[in-house]
Each structure stands twice: as structure tokens, then as C-alpha cells.
Design an enzyme around this catalytic site. Structure first.
Site, short mmCIF file in Angstrom:
data_model
loop_
_atom_site.label_atom_id
_atom_site.label_comp_id
_atom_site.label_asym_id
_atom_site.label_seq_id
_atom_site.Cartn_x
_atom_site.Cartn_y
_atom_site.Cartn_z
N GLY B 50 21.39 15.16 -6.49
CA GLY B 50 21.63 16.49 -7.41
C GLY B 50 22.26 17.65 -6.36
N SER B 78 23.21 8.26 -14.85
CA SER B 78 22.07 8.70 -15.62
C SER B 78 21.98 10.10 -14.35
CB SER B 78 20.60 8.64 -15.31
OG SER B 78 20.09 7.80 -13.95
N ASN B 79 22.50 9.52 -13.17
CA ASN B 79 23.23 10.59 -11.69
C ASN B 79 23.97 12.03 -12.37
OD1 ASN B 79 23.24 8.23 -9.05
ND2 ASN B 79 21.68 9.16 -10.52
N LEU B 80 25.26 11.39 -13.35
CA LEU B 80 26.91 12.52 -13.36
C LEU B 80 26.27 14.00 -14.45
CD1 LEU B 80 29.06 9.62 -14.62
CD2 LEU B 80 28.49 10.19 -12.42
N CYS B 197 12.28 15.36 -10.84
CA CYS B 197 13.10 14.73 -11.67
C CYS B 197 12.97 13.76 -12.85
CB CYS B 197 14.22 15.42 -10.56
SG CYS B 197 14.10 16.48 -9.66
N CYS B 349 3.84 3.62 -19.09
CA CYS B 349 4.63 4.61 -18.25
C CYS B 349 6.44 4.46 -18.57
CB CYS B 349 4.11 5.91 -17.87
SG CYS B 349 4.35 5.41 -15.87
#
Lengths: 92, 391
Positions: B50, B78-80, B197, B349
Site C-alpha cells: 500500500g 485484494s491488493n489492487l 489492515c 475468525c
């Protein structure tokens, strides 16, 4: 005396999302007790079992870290804001 | 007050470089000398994620001659949402390599050095030794303290930034000139106290707000212009759109590190001791859970499956047959009364860390037969139900 306190993101669950709250207090200890009275549970996130400020949380009066002033006994002058700043590691 | 430039100027800029950097060259404070310093600079960016994404893009465009990239991870979809140095076609590729390709496209005059490894106690001093300046954009406390201690030991400055949801913090640490990270935060929080995060989320564009300040400070240190962010903590609140500046002082009681710790993971505690103990012989796999759920349907087994994540996470994916009671309810002491007293409790979880913390609470409350699911819903999606999205 009314004191404005900045609440960090991770503690806003206690303040129903408010980033800034106003409580009564003359020094940092009384401000934190007043926070606890209004927002139960928040004190334990800032202060440990022995009553000391947690080592990964910083409390500022104005721009000054209270660790380098009088700690919890640091007085809060009229008009100065108290800020709670916890360590955050995210960068991903 | 400006410090002396960190880097000596390169001998010359080529005609192509003069054309490329002309908007820098005509700023009097940067000029030819400043641009030559950038050309000669060696900057290491820890994490092509990030914060590393905007940092690398702007450092490259600015003409930093050598950019080191350390990252062992691969690009995930999910990083994009925030890691703008990577693109759709990079999914599955090494992040370091993907970042290198983006840098080459932005500025072919940058020499990129890849370190496709996890930064650890064994390699950190060697990796850092070759660089003038380090940018720390990692995602965990263990690496944060490792980076600080290595930088202090080697006498190197580093630019530090961190982000969570809508909030960012940024500063410059350089023990020779001012405070270090341990002066700001002497100890890491205990595990589970501060979410990451990956658990709490982050606004994608916050990375650019903090990452751009990090590059700004890097350029100032390299060229010796302006007032560096040493001894000052900037805190950014994107919702209020407010920057707050606070003072960081050297801790008179703190001793700067003179050697690396043996184990930073242990120092920061991936799990609390209580959670590790509780989970030691009370962890089941998602495969076991899957067969337990079948037995529950058939009426040969009875238990309650409790998901301890937050409601927003529960909306993304869930294990069928679970009930949601967020971890905070257990910490606040409100959740125990919601549990059936006559059934075994199975906790779960995202990845298994939060459920282990709750497991410790249940065991100390006398629910000795409780268990938790190793790997959490991430493992469930990977191994049992790939039709659900992961995050």
C-alpha cells in the site's frame, strides 16, 4: 473545565464514531477518568492494570507528549486539546 | 532546519536526463546539483504494498538512481484496491518483480535491485548496508521494530509511515539527528489489541496521502533541502481532512538499541501467551469442522459455531451454520451469557488469531471443551468452499 479530546480510529467504537469529544478535567488523569465515565471501557485501552499509560499509546497535551511532562499529572491549560495516539503498524 | 545533503551528486546528467527532469532542474532549491544527488541516491523500499506502491512510483519518476525493493509476497486481487504499482495482469506474480516492471515503464534510468525475501534478523544489516535511505511501509510491528533497530545500529535515516482505515502517521527517524521509533513507541501493543489492515481495512487512497509525504521527505533528505520531519509526528485523519503535528522527543529513559533482538516475532507476540496456551491442544482444521457440521445436520453431534469477526467481514463470507458474536463482545464480558451452556463452542475468525484470543477467555470461564478453527474462514474458502470470495 471542558477539555476537547481527539479519539483515534481504533478507539472510536467507544465514542460511537466520534473523533473528538468534550469532557471535564484539569489534568490528564481526570480527563481519562471523565472519558471512562462517558465511554466505559476506553480507559483500559489507554492505561494498564498498574494505572500507567500503556507503552504503545501516547497522550499529548497540545503538541507535547505527557511522558516528557508530568505524565498523568500533566495539567491541561485552557484551550489545549488532549490527543490519544496509539501505535499503528499497517502499511500493506 | 535543513540538514546536509545525504548523498553526494553524480558526476553528470545525460542530455536525456536533463530533458526528463527539467521541471526539477528549474526549481532553484533542487537544480542540477539536487537532481545529481537523486541520481546517485540508493533508496530501499520495504514492502511493495500500500505505501510502497506510491512511494516507488514517485521515487522512480523523481529520478532516484537506485531503488531497492524488498517483498516476498505475490500480487493478490485484494491488493489492487490500493497497491497501484500492480495491475490486473500481475495477479499471482511476485510483488517485487511486478513493481520492478512498473518502475522500468515509468523511468528506464532507474536501476532496480530486487530482494525477494522476508526481511529478518539474519539479512537486515546486510540488505540495509548498501542503501543511503530506507522507506518503511511494512504491515506488522515485528518488522517495524526490526527496521528501526537495524537503522539505528547502522546510523541510517529512515522514513516511516503507517495507515489504518482513515488514519495515517508519518515521520522520519534518524538516531544521529533526533529520536528513533522506540522513543515514540517504546513497546509494541500486545497481540490482538491493535488490528491490522487485513483485519480492519484501509481506505485505498490513504496510501497515496501518506506515501507521498514519505517520498517528499526522502527527496528532502537526499538533496538537503527544507525542514525534515525529524522529531515530528504527522497524524492524518482523512475523514476530517486534518493533519496534526505532534512533537517526538528522545526518551531520556530509553536506551537506543546496540544489537538486534534474537526474535522480533516473539518480542511483538503473534499470539498472546494465554491464546497460544489455549489453542495448543484445542485447534481443529476446516476439514474437521466440515465433517462436524455434517454430523450436526445428521443429529449425531451438537455444538455452536461462533464467528468472532466484525459484521462487515461477516457480510463478505461466512461458514454456513455460524452465528456472529464479535470478539469485542467477549472482551467486554457481554458474550458469555449469549452462549448455550450445554453445548460445545467452536470459535472461528478470519485466520485464527482472534478466535484463539477468545478461546482463552472461554477456557478461563470454565468452557474447557471449547475449540477454535485453525486458519479460520480464509482456510474454509481455500479448502472447502472456493465459491465464496476471500479478503
Amino acid at each position: 473545565m471542558s477539555v476537547s479530546v481527539r479519539i483515534p480510529t481504533i478507539l472510536r467504537t467507544y465514542t460511537k464514531g466520534d473523533s473528538e469529544v468534550t469532557v471535564e478535567g484539569d489534568d490528564v488523569a481526570s480527563v481519562i477518568d471523565a472519558l471512562e465515565a462517558s465511554y466505559p471501557g476506553i480507559k483500559a485501552r489507554v492505561v494498564d492494570e498498574t494505572g500507567a499509560i500503556r507503552r504503545f499509546v501516547n497522550v499529548y497535551v497540545g503538541t507535547e507528549d505527557i511522558r516528557f511532562a508530568e505524565g498523568l499529572g500533566t495539567t491541561v491549560p485552557t484551550g489545549q486539546q488532549v490527543s490519544i495516539i496509539p501505535a499503528v503498524a499497517g502499511g500493506c | 532546519m535543513a540538514l546536509a545533503p545525504l548523498v553526494e551528486p553524480a558526476d553528470e546528467l545525460t542530455v536525456d536526463e536533463v530533458r526528463r527532469y527539467s521541471r526539477h532542474l528549474i526549481i532553484p532549491d533542487v537544480g542540477m546539483a539536487g537532481q545529481k544527488r537523486l541520481k546517485n541516491a540508493k533508496v530501499l523500499v520495504i514492502g511493495a504494498g500500500g505505501l510502497g506502491s506510491p512511494a516507488l512510483l514517485y521515487l522512480a519518476a523523481a529520478g532516484v538512481g537506485t531503488l531497492g525493493i524488498i517483498d516476498f509476497d505475490t500480487v493478490d486481487e485484494s491488493n489492487l484496491q490500493r497497491q497501484v504499482i500492480h495491475g490486473q495482469s500481475d495477479i499471482g506474480k511476485s510483488k517485487a518483480l511486478s513493481a520492478k516492471e512498473s518502475v522500468a515503464e515509468i523511468n528506464p534510468y532507474v536501476n532496480v535491485v530486487l530482494h525477494e525475501e522476508r526481511l529478518d534478523v539474519d539479512n537486515v544489516l546486510q540488505v540495509f548496508a548498501d542503501y543511503d535511505l530506507i522507506l518503511d511501509g511494512t504491515d506488522n510491528f515485528a518488522t517495524r521494530y526490526l527496521v528501526n533497530d537495524a537503522a539505528v545500529i547502522l546510523g541510517k535515516p529512515y522514513v516511516w509511515g503507517s495507515i489504518y482505515r482513515f488514519e495515517g502517521q508519518v515521520s522520519v527517524f534518524w538516531a544521529q539527528e533526533g529520536p528513533q521509533y522506540r522513543d515514540l513507541y517504546p513497546e509494541p501493543p500486545p497481540p490482538g489489541m491493535v488490528p491490522s489492515c487485513a483485519e480492519g481495512g484501509v481506505l485505498g487512497v490513504l496510501c497515496a496521502s501518506i506515501g507521498s509525504v514519505m517520498v517528499n521527505e526522502a527527496i528532502k533528505l537526499i538533496t538537503g533541502i527544507g525542514d525534515p520531519l525529524i522529531g515530528r509526528l504527522l497524524v492524518f485523519d482523512a475523514l476530517e481532512m486534518r493533519w496534526t503535528e505532534l512533537k517526538i522527543r528522545r526518551d531520556p529513559h530509553g536506551e537506543p538499541p546496540t544489537a538486534l533482538l534474537e526474535d522480533y516475532e516473539a518480542f511483538c507476540g503473534v499470539l498472546s501467551d494465554e491464546a497460544a496456551d489455549a489453542a495448543a491442544d484445542s485447534t481443529i482444521s476446516v476439514t474437521t469442522l466440515s465433517s462436524w457440521l455434517k454430523e450436526r445436520e445428521e443429529g449425531t453431534r451438537d455444538f455452536v459455531l461462533v464467528d468472532v469477526r466484525e459484521p462487515n467481514e461477516y457480510e463478505i463470507n461466512k461458514i454456513p451454520g455460524s452465528v456472529l458474536i464479535p470478539k469485542g463482545e467477549f472482551l467486554a464480558g457481554n458474550a458469555l451469557s449469549q452462549l448455550p451452556q450445554d453445548k460445545q463452542v467452536v470459535l472461528q475468525c478470519k485466520s485464527g488469531a482472534r478466535s484463539a484470543e477468545v478461546l482463552a477467555i472461554l477456557k478461563s470461564a470454565g468452557l474447557e471443551d471449547s475449540v477454535h478453527v485453525g486458519g479460520g474462514v480464509v482456510a474454509w474458502v481455500n479448502q472447502i468452499d472456493p465459491s465464496q470470495p476471500s479478503y
